[in-house]
Design a protein around this motif. Structure first.
Motif, mmCIF file in Angstrom:
data_model
loop_
_atom_site.group_PDB
_atom_site.id
_atom_site.type_symbol
_atom_site.label_atom_id
_atom_site.label_comp_id
_atom_site.label_asym_id
_atom_site.label_seq_id
_atom_site.Cartn_x
_atom_site.Cartn_y
_atom_site.Cartn_z
ATOM 1 N N VAL A 97 6.756 59.960 86.051
ATOM 2 C CA VAL A 97 5.500 59.290 85.773
ATOM 3 C C VAL A 97 4.996 58.811 87.134
ATOM 4 O O VAL A 97 5.643 57.992 87.776
ATOM 5 N N ASN A 98 3.857 59.344 87.577
ATOM 6 C CA ASN A 98 3.374 58.961 88.895
ATOM 7 C C ASN A 98 2.141 58.069 88.802
ATOM 8 O O ASN A 98 1.678 57.736 87.713
ATOM 9 N N HIS A 153 11.034 67.119 73.558
ATOM 10 C CA HIS A 153 9.883 66.346 74.017
ATOM 11 C C HIS A 153 8.703 66.706 73.136
ATOM 12 O O HIS A 153 8.353 67.877 73.018
ATOM 13 N N ARG A 154 8.117 65.718 72.522
ATOM 14 C CA ARG A 154 6.950 65.953 71.667
ATOM 15 C C ARG A 154 5.795 65.091 72.187
ATOM 16 O O ARG A 154 5.964 63.895 72.428
ATOM 17 N N VAL A 155 4.644 65.721 72.345
ATOM 18 C CA VAL A 155 3.439 65.009 72.755
ATOM 19 C C VAL A 155 2.590 64.774 71.510
ATOM 20 O O VAL A 155 2.293 65.709 70.762
ATOM 21 N N LYS A 179 -2.273 64.923 78.819
ATOM 22 C CA LYS A 179 -0.923 65.114 78.258
ATOM 23 C C LYS A 179 0.032 65.745 79.255
ATOM 24 O O LYS A 179 1.241 65.630 79.108
ATOM 25 N N GLU A 180 -0.467 66.386 80.292
ATOM 26 C CA GLU A 180 0.383 67.025 81.298
ATOM 27 C C GLU A 180 0.765 66.077 82.435
ATOM 28 O O GLU A 180 1.519 66.460 83.328
ATOM 29 N N SER A 181 0.274 64.854 82.424
ATOM 30 C CA SER A 181 0.520 63.950 83.555
ATOM 31 C C SER A 181 1.889 63.281 83.518
ATOM 32 O O SER A 181 2.302 62.660 84.488
ATOM 33 N N VAL A 182 2.597 63.392 82.426
ATOM 34 C CA VAL A 182 3.984 62.923 82.329
ATOM 35 C C VAL A 182 4.859 64.164 82.244
ATOM 36 O O VAL A 182 4.680 65.002 81.367
ATOM 37 N N GLU A 186 -8.682 58.411 68.926
ATOM 38 C CA GLU A 186 -9.765 58.496 67.952
ATOM 39 C C GLU A 186 -10.539 59.784 68.191
ATOM 40 O O GLU A 186 -10.376 60.444 69.210
ATOM 41 N N GLU A 187 -11.391 60.125 67.274
ATOM 42 C CA GLU A 187 -12.186 61.345 67.376
ATOM 43 C C GLU A 187 -12.984 61.345 68.687
ATOM 44 O O GLU A 187 -13.681 60.385 69.007
ATOM 45 N N GLY A 188 -12.810 62.416 69.440
ATOM 46 C CA GLY A 188 -13.530 62.563 70.705
ATOM 47 C C GLY A 188 -12.832 61.941 71.908
ATOM 48 O O GLY A 188 -13.261 62.136 73.036
ATOM 49 N N GLN A 189 -11.783 61.181 71.695
ATOM 50 C CA GLN A 189 -11.070 60.534 72.811
ATOM 51 C C GLN A 189 -9.568 60.637 72.575
ATOM 52 O O GLN A 189 -9.034 59.998 71.675
ATOM 53 N N SER A 190 -8.913 61.451 73.369
ATOM 54 C CA SER A 190 -7.459 61.622 73.231
ATOM 55 C C SER A 190 -6.714 60.430 73.814
ATOM 56 O O SER A 190 -7.183 59.767 74.744
ATOM 57 N N HIS A 191 -5.560 60.147 73.235
ATOM 58 C CA HIS A 191 -4.612 59.159 73.768
ATOM 59 C C HIS A 191 -3.227 59.765 73.530
ATOM 60 O O HIS A 191 -2.714 59.725 72.414
ATOM 61 N N PHE A 192 -2.666 60.332 74.588
ATOM 62 C CA PHE A 192 -1.410 61.059 74.446
ATOM 63 C C PHE A 192 -0.218 60.129 74.616
ATOM 64 O O PHE A 192 -0.151 59.323 75.539
#
Length: 105
Positions: free
Chosen positions: A58-59, A19-21, A67-70, A26-32
């Motif tokens: 996935v809830n 499993h790789r996250v 990143k920990e929500s999945v 973009e800079e300042g805003q994560s999208h995992f």
């Protein structure tokens, strides 16, 4: 994954679970995004001859911002790999395949 607008990608073929996250934000805003190799039910290649599968959770509160929500859990189980190996040896397949089942490689 970005081109397909996919946040979770489950795949196989290599028979090696992982499993790789990835953070594609973009800079300042994560999208995992989560890349998950589900392994192999009956022909693992990671040195563990047990079968395997993934339990993916996935809830309603899951978010690409956390990143920990999945949750990804790799489940291993025993199966009669020796019986499968003997069946390979009794077939037209190379005996090397039977040894691979025994060794998990």
């Amino acid at each position: 994954m970005t081109d397909a607008d996919a946040d979770i990608l489950c795949f196989g073929h290599t028979h090696k679970p992982y499993h790789r996250v990835l953070d594609s934000g973009e800079e300042g805003q994560s999208h995992f995004r989560h890349a998950i190799n589900i392994g192999s039910v009956g022909k693992p290649k990671d040195g563990d001859n047990r079968g395997g599968y993934v339990l993916l959770t996935v809830n309603d509160n899951s978010s690409v911002l956390d990143k920990e929500s999945v949750q990804v859990e790799f489940i291993r189980f025993k199966y009669d790999y020796e019986r499968a190996a003997r069946a390979v040896e009794e077939s037209v397949l190379p005996n090397e395949y039977a040894e691979n089942l025994r060794k998990g490689c």
